[in-house]
Design a protein around this motif. Structure first.
Motif, short mmCIF file in Angstrom:
data_model
loop_
_atom_site.label_atom_id
_atom_site.label_comp_id
_atom_site.label_asym_id
_atom_site.label_seq_id
_atom_site.Cartn_x
_atom_site.Cartn_y
_atom_site.Cartn_z
N LEU A 85 -44.46 2.79 -12.91
CA LEU A 85 -45.64 3.61 -12.99
C LEU A 85 -45.91 4.36 -11.69
CD1 LEU A 85 -48.44 3.97 -14.31
CD2 LEU A 85 -49.66 2.30 -12.80
N ASP A 86 -45.58 5.59 -12.20
CA ASP A 86 -45.70 6.81 -11.14
C ASP A 86 -47.17 6.90 -10.51
OD1 ASP A 86 -44.71 8.61 -9.47
OD2 ASP A 86 -45.30 10.24 -10.55
N GLY A 87 -47.52 6.75 -9.35
CA GLY A 87 -48.78 7.03 -8.91
C GLY A 87 -49.50 5.34 -8.63
N GLY A 88 -48.78 4.42 -9.31
CA GLY A 88 -49.09 3.34 -8.86
C GLY A 88 -50.53 2.87 -8.91
N MET A 89 -51.06 1.72 -8.35
CA MET A 89 -52.56 1.25 -8.45
C MET A 89 -53.35 2.11 -7.91
SD MET A 89 -52.26 -1.73 -9.85
CE MET A 89 -54.11 -2.16 -9.85
N LEU A 90 -53.08 3.13 -6.83
CA LEU A 90 -53.80 4.08 -6.62
C LEU A 90 -54.30 4.87 -7.53
CD1 LEU A 90 -52.37 5.08 -3.15
CD2 LEU A 90 -54.40 3.78 -3.45
N ASP A 91 -53.52 5.56 -8.74
CA ASP A 91 -53.79 6.15 -9.69
C ASP A 91 -54.61 5.44 -10.87
OD1 ASP A 91 -52.51 8.50 -8.75
OD2 ASP A 91 -51.04 8.81 -10.32
N TRP A 92 -54.24 4.07 -10.99
CA TRP A 92 -55.02 3.29 -11.92
C TRP A 92 -56.34 3.01 -11.16
CZ3 TRP A 92 -52.92 0.30 -15.87
CH2 TRP A 92 -53.85 -0.76 -16.50
N GLU A 93 -56.61 2.80 -10.19
CA GLU A 93 -57.91 2.55 -9.33
C GLU A 93 -58.69 3.97 -9.78
OE1 GLU A 93 -59.74 0.80 -5.64
OE2 GLU A 93 -58.55 2.31 -5.35
N ALA A 94 -58.21 5.10 -9.41
CA ALA A 94 -58.80 6.22 -9.52
C ALA A 94 -59.11 6.76 -11.08
CB ALA A 94 -57.83 7.57 -8.81
N ALA A 95 -58.56 6.21 -11.91
CA ALA A 95 -58.83 6.70 -13.44
C ALA A 95 -59.91 5.63 -13.76
CB ALA A 95 -57.41 6.39 -14.31
N GLY A 96 -60.52 4.43 -12.84
CA GLY A 96 -61.41 3.82 -13.57
C GLY A 96 -60.66 2.66 -14.28
N ARG A 97 -59.39 2.33 -14.24
CA ARG A 97 -59.07 1.63 -15.07
C ARG A 97 -59.27 -0.10 -14.64
NH1 ARG A 97 -54.27 2.61 -18.64
NH2 ARG A 97 -54.39 4.77 -19.03
N PRO A 98 -59.28 -0.93 -15.51
CA PRO A 98 -60.10 -2.24 -15.19
C PRO A 98 -59.03 -2.90 -14.19
CG PRO A 98 -59.27 -2.38 -17.32
CD PRO A 98 -59.15 -1.03 -17.13
N MET A 99 -59.58 -3.78 -13.02
CA MET A 99 -59.05 -4.61 -12.38
C MET A 99 -59.93 -5.66 -11.92
SD MET A 99 -57.51 -1.85 -9.18
CE MET A 99 -59.00 -1.83 -8.51
N VAL A 100 -59.05 -6.87 -11.47
CA VAL A 100 -59.68 -8.10 -11.11
C VAL A 100 -59.16 -8.33 -9.48
CG1 VAL A 100 -60.04 -9.06 -13.41
CG2 VAL A 100 -57.92 -9.44 -12.08
N SER A 101 -59.82 -9.15 -8.75
CA SER A 101 -59.50 -9.63 -7.54
C SER A 101 -59.57 -11.05 -7.39
CB SER A 101 -60.51 -9.13 -6.43
OG SER A 101 -61.85 -9.32 -6.93
N VAL A 102 -58.89 -11.69 -6.18
CA VAL A 102 -59.02 -13.02 -6.20
C VAL A 102 -60.37 -13.29 -5.20
CG1 VAL A 102 -58.01 -14.97 -4.93
CG2 VAL A 102 -56.64 -13.42 -6.24
N GLY A 103 -61.31 -14.07 -5.51
CA GLY A 103 -62.64 -14.35 -4.68
C GLY A 103 -63.65 -13.55 -5.34
N ASP A 104 -64.69 -13.23 -4.22
CA ASP A 104 -65.97 -12.81 -4.92
C ASP A 104 -65.89 -11.31 -4.62
OD1 ASP A 104 -66.77 -15.33 -5.86
OD2 ASP A 104 -67.81 -15.54 -3.71
N ALA A 105 -65.14 -10.64 -3.93
CA ALA A 105 -65.21 -9.10 -3.43
C ALA A 105 -64.84 -8.40 -4.79
CB ALA A 105 -64.31 -8.99 -2.20
#
Length: 110
Positions: A85-105
């Protein structure tokens, strides 16, 4: 080496059935935010954890695309069906694609 690469706009949203995601970032990066359902194998652990690499078509991600390009080239040479994935998670986040995190943040790319 020619590394198979795709830009974010070439990745269906939502991800299609049968497409696995391999995240090769470090643990702290993963904890802050990652793609739900992704397999986490940090770059440095990959040679010892090849059994954890998903079978079938796999999208390889890191923060910006550099580490995942290294991994994609290496795995492709081993016969895996992988694409970077060119642009990686930075592009993923910038496009508003869904993500999850560990914990409450709320999830974010660090």
């Amino acid at each position: 080496m020619n590394v198979p690469t795709v830009a974010l706009n070439g990745v269906p949203d939502p991800l299609p059935e049968g497409l696995a995601v391999l995240d090769v970032r470090e643990q702290v990066e993963w904890d802050h935010g990652h793609i739900d359902g992704a397999v986490h194998v940090p770059l440095g652990e990959l040679p010892q954890r090849l059994a954890d690499v998903p079978d079938g078509q796999t999208l390889v991600v890191c923060k910006a695309g550099g580490r995942s390009a290294q991994v994609t080239g290496w795995l492709a040479a081993q016969g895996y069906d992988v694409v970077n994935l060119d642009g990686g998670m930075l592009d993923w986040e910038a496009a508003g694609r869904p993500m999850v995190s560990v914990g409450d943040a709320p999830p974010q790319v660090v």
